[in-house]
Design a protein around this motif. Structure first.
Motif, short mmCIF file in Angstrom:
data_model
loop_
_atom_site.label_atom_id
_atom_site.label_comp_id
_atom_site.label_asym_id
_atom_site.label_seq_id
_atom_site.Cartn_x
_atom_site.Cartn_y
_atom_site.Cartn_z
N VAL A 41 2.57 7.40 12.81
CA VAL A 41 1.51 7.51 13.20
C VAL A 41 1.62 7.74 14.74
CG1 VAL A 41 -0.84 6.81 13.40
CG2 VAL A 41 0.30 6.64 11.28
N LEU A 42 1.29 8.76 15.35
CA LEU A 42 1.22 8.83 16.81
C LEU A 42 -0.19 8.75 17.47
CD1 LEU A 42 2.16 9.56 19.75
CD2 LEU A 42 1.94 11.87 19.19
N ARG A 43 -0.45 7.66 17.94
CA ARG A 43 -1.64 7.25 18.65
C ARG A 43 -1.53 7.14 20.22
NH1 ARG A 43 -2.76 2.42 16.26
NH2 ARG A 43 -2.14 1.08 17.78
N ILE A 44 -2.38 7.86 20.87
CA ILE A 44 -2.59 7.88 22.24
C ILE A 44 -3.52 6.94 22.72
CG2 ILE A 44 -2.61 9.53 24.34
CD1 ILE A 44 -0.32 10.10 22.78
N GLU A 45 -3.15 5.78 23.24
CA GLU A 45 -3.83 4.82 24.01
C GLU A 45 -4.44 5.21 25.29
OE1 GLU A 45 -1.89 1.07 23.28
OE2 GLU A 45 -2.67 1.38 21.09
N SER A 83 -9.48 6.74 22.43
CA SER A 83 -10.89 6.66 23.06
C SER A 83 -11.99 7.07 22.20
CB SER A 83 -10.86 7.51 24.41
OG SER A 83 -10.31 8.90 23.86
N GLU A 84 -11.46 7.50 21.05
CA GLU A 84 -12.28 8.44 20.12
C GLU A 84 -12.72 7.40 18.83
OE1 GLU A 84 -10.16 11.63 18.41
OE2 GLU A 84 -10.36 13.01 20.11
N ASN A 85 -12.24 6.17 19.20
CA ASN A 85 -12.79 5.22 18.37
C ASN A 85 -13.33 4.00 18.85
OD1 ASN A 85 -12.13 4.40 15.68
ND2 ASN A 85 -10.45 2.89 15.85
N ALA A 86 -13.99 4.32 20.11
CA ALA A 86 -14.46 3.17 20.86
C ALA A 86 -15.81 2.69 19.78
CB ALA A 86 -15.23 3.80 22.09
N VAL A 87 -16.54 3.37 19.15
CA VAL A 87 -17.71 2.63 18.41
C VAL A 87 -17.04 1.78 17.34
CG1 VAL A 87 -19.50 3.29 16.53
CG2 VAL A 87 -19.00 4.81 18.63
N ARG A 88 -16.02 1.93 16.75
CA ARG A 88 -15.54 0.97 15.71
C ARG A 88 -14.99 -0.27 16.58
NH1 ARG A 88 -15.27 0.05 11.15
NH2 ARG A 88 -12.95 0.05 10.75
N GLY A 177 -19.04 -4.73 27.75
CA GLY A 177 -19.06 -4.65 26.58
C GLY A 177 -17.77 -3.52 25.86
N SER A 178 -17.18 -3.21 26.70
CA SER A 178 -15.81 -2.57 26.35
C SER A 178 -14.86 -3.37 26.00
CB SER A 178 -15.50 -1.57 27.42
OG SER A 178 -14.94 -2.40 28.63
N PRO A 179 -14.17 -2.96 24.75
CA PRO A 179 -13.25 -4.03 24.27
C PRO A 179 -11.60 -3.75 24.89
CG PRO A 179 -13.09 -1.68 22.98
CD PRO A 179 -14.26 -1.85 23.91
N VAL A 180 -11.04 -4.93 25.09
CA VAL A 180 -9.83 -4.81 25.63
C VAL A 180 -8.85 -4.38 24.64
CG1 VAL A 180 -10.65 -6.72 27.19
CG2 VAL A 180 -9.36 -7.52 24.92
N PHE A 181 -7.44 -4.36 25.20
CA PHE A 181 -6.36 -3.83 24.48
C PHE A 181 -6.10 -4.62 23.32
CE2 PHE A 181 -1.87 -4.75 23.68
CZ PHE A 181 -1.64 -3.67 23.24
N LEU A 182 -6.19 -5.79 23.34
CA LEU A 182 -5.85 -6.60 22.23
C LEU A 182 -6.89 -6.23 20.76
CD1 LEU A 182 -5.57 -10.31 23.70
CD2 LEU A 182 -3.77 -8.95 22.66
N LEU A 183 -7.89 -6.20 21.19
CA LEU A 183 -8.89 -6.00 19.90
C LEU A 183 -8.74 -4.49 19.49
CD1 LEU A 183 -11.18 -6.84 18.12
CD2 LEU A 183 -12.85 -6.07 19.73
N ALA A 184 -8.75 -3.57 20.81
CA ALA A 184 -8.77 -1.93 20.42
C ALA A 184 -7.36 -1.77 19.55
CB ALA A 184 -8.71 -1.25 21.51
N ASN A 185 -6.35 -2.41 19.81
CA ASN A 185 -5.16 -2.33 19.14
C ASN A 185 -5.18 -2.51 17.63
OD1 ASN A 185 -2.12 -3.20 18.79
ND2 ASN A 185 -2.22 -1.38 19.99
N VAL A 186 -5.69 -3.75 17.56
CA VAL A 186 -6.01 -4.14 16.16
C VAL A 186 -6.68 -3.29 15.21
CG1 VAL A 186 -6.89 -6.19 14.75
CG2 VAL A 186 -5.42 -6.69 16.74
N VAL A 187 -7.96 -3.17 15.63
CA VAL A 187 -8.86 -2.12 15.04
C VAL A 187 -8.24 -0.58 14.62
CG1 VAL A 187 -11.00 -0.86 15.26
CG2 VAL A 187 -10.96 -3.31 16.06
N ASP A 188 -7.65 -0.22 15.59
CA ASP A 188 -6.80 1.07 15.36
C ASP A 188 -5.81 1.03 14.32
OD1 ASP A 188 -8.44 2.24 17.26
OD2 ASP A 188 -6.84 2.25 18.84
#
Length: 471
Positions: A41-45, A83-88, A177-188
């Motif tokens: 999977v290629l994910r662009i952070e 960036s497209e997964n910000a809601v999640r 309210g914006s998530p930091v790397f640690l959380l965004a990375n796990v959710v993705d």
């Protein structure tokens, strides 16, 4: 976990050139996905909006394709954009808050320093039981367990153990309210079904925190594999301020992609026999992530250069000529465009191919053929033009004026002149080579003279004599 269910990911940020360390991580992930029948999977952070640029994203995709990781391959999935997964990401943060696994905090660094004596000691849990609700400027912190330990299952490093009491209550959402790397990375990773995370050692300290987040979100953490840090000759971690890091820079210097891929695969892993130079397809089948060494991997430019020379010599003549093309025209070539003769180069190419370690060296071997005058290298001149050089060149000029213009005849003529001056051929060649090519080292002299032609050769001998005997 079945082999075909393995899902790995490569998650770069589009904030600069493609790093050789990132290339190694991508290749290791690709090898695991392909040999197992799994998915890469290629994910662009791309959440760092201040530094992200669209051209860097395209550069990542192009660089991956260049090293053999193609979006057209069935094993490839993506690219996804963080960036497209910000809601999640925000939903996950609120779920953790609602479940009592996170709390809001309005402490400033100054307040923390005042309470603890240092802002580097980690958060002291001051807001844990204050019951704060969301408000602008309040960060959301994860409530780390006070007891027990977090065991990380790492295929490279075994099972590192992290006491939970030593892990601070870390921030998962900023004050806006914006998530930091640690959380965004796990959710993705959760949303993309990642089962194995292969990444650099620098992320190991984040792993127990991310593993706690996985568990708090009701999911089983992935298996981890943290690759050894890549160091320079001083055993310092590669740094963009000090070392050359971009894959593009190495290619611009004349390294072949195949050689780069081969070498990068060996930065922490080996096939288990005495061979090192082999095609990627073979390494892919032999690669095992659990056999990666945890010790720092030395990025040895000299060894990489030697690899590159082997790959250059293995090219067909046609492939070698094609590979040299970028250096044979503007802006890299030092000669006028109309002076270049492709047919002449094609004759010299096999002779040059055996000598190069970098494609960029080609201009220094053949420039004498296409420049109006040879390069002026004073060190070479001083080394070759010893006392007696003028007399030798005068006699060579006389012999060459009437010689049959073929390499073997030119060699015989110079051999005879050298003998008359008490010199073996090797010594007699030196002033002729410098007069004609400008350098003491180069391609076989007599084949060079044959291609240069009688008129230009004699003109350069005359110019050298004029420089030696100006009067």
């Amino acid at each position: 976990m079945s082999a075909s269910s393995i899902r790995v990911r490569f998650a770069p940020s589009p904030t600069g050139m493609f790093h050789v360390g990132g290339a190694r991580s991508a290749l290791y992930n690709w090898a695991v996905a392909r040999q197992s029948g799994g998915t890469f999977v290629l994910r662009i952070e791309d959440t760092d909006t201040a530094r992200n640029r669209p051209e860097w994203t395209q550069g990542i995709i192009d660089a991956l394709a260049a090293i053999g990781i193609s979006a057209d391959d069935p094993a490839f999935e993506g690219p996804y954009f963080q960036s497209e997964n910000a809601v999640r990401h925000r939903e996950a943060a609120l779920r953790l808050y609602a479940a009592g696994r996170a709390y809001y905090c309005d402490c400033t660094r100054e307040q923390l320093k005042e309470r603890t004596g240092s802002e580097h000691l980690g958060y002291d849990g001051f807001c844990r039981e204050r019951g704060l609700e969301f408000a602008e400027g309040r960060a959301l912190r994860f409530r780390t367990p006070d007891e027990g330990e977090t065991v990380v299952e790492d295929l490279v490093r075994g099972k590192p153990i992290f006491p939970n009491a030593a892990i601070e209550d870390f921030v998962i959402s900023r004050g806006d309210g914006s998530p930091v790397f640690l959380l965004a990375n796990v959710v993705d990773d959760l949303d993309e079904g990642i089962t194995l995370v292969i990444r650099g050692e620098e992320h190991l300290s984040n792993t127990p925190k991310q593993q706690l987040l996985w568990e708090a979100l009701g999911a089983r953490p992935p298996v981890w594999a943290h690759l050894p840090v890549i160091v320079n000759e001083k055993r310092q971690k590669l740094s963009k301020r000090r070392d050359k890091l971009a894959l593009e820079d190495y290619l611009a210097d004349g390294f072949l992609l195949e050689a780069m891929v081969n070498y990068l695969m060996l930065l922490g892993w080996g096939p288990g026999d005495d061979r090192e130079i082999m095609p990627y397809e073979e390494m892919e089948q032999l690669f095992r992530i659990e056999n990666v060494n945890s010790s720092p991997a030395f990025f040895d430019v000299k060894k990489l250069t030697a690899f590159n020379g082997e790959y250059i010599r293995a090219l067909s003549t046609e492939a070698f000529i094609a590979a040299c093309a970028p250096w044979l025209s503007a802006p890299r070539a030092p000669w006028r465009a109309e002076a270049f003769d492709a047919d002449v180069f094609a004759v010299m190419a096999p002779l040059a191919q055996t000598r190069l370690t970098l494609l960029s060296e080609i201009t220094g071997y053949v420039d004498f053929l296409f420049l109006d005058e040879p390069v002026s290298d004073e060190a070479s001149w001083a080394k070759a033009m010893k006392p007696g050089a003028a007399d030798l060149l005068r006699d060579v000029r006389r012999a060459y004026a009437g010689a049959t213009w073929q390499a073997n005849e030119l060699k015989s003529a110079l051999t005879a002149v050298g003998e008359n001056h008490g010199l073996k051929l090797g010594k007699a060649q030196a002033p002729v080579r410098v007069a004609v090519t400008g350098r003491t080292v180069g391609l076989p002299l007599f084949e060079s003279l044959e291609l240069l032609g009688r008129e230009r050769t004699l003109a350069r001998l005359d110019a050298a004599l004029l420089k030696l005997l100006p009067n």
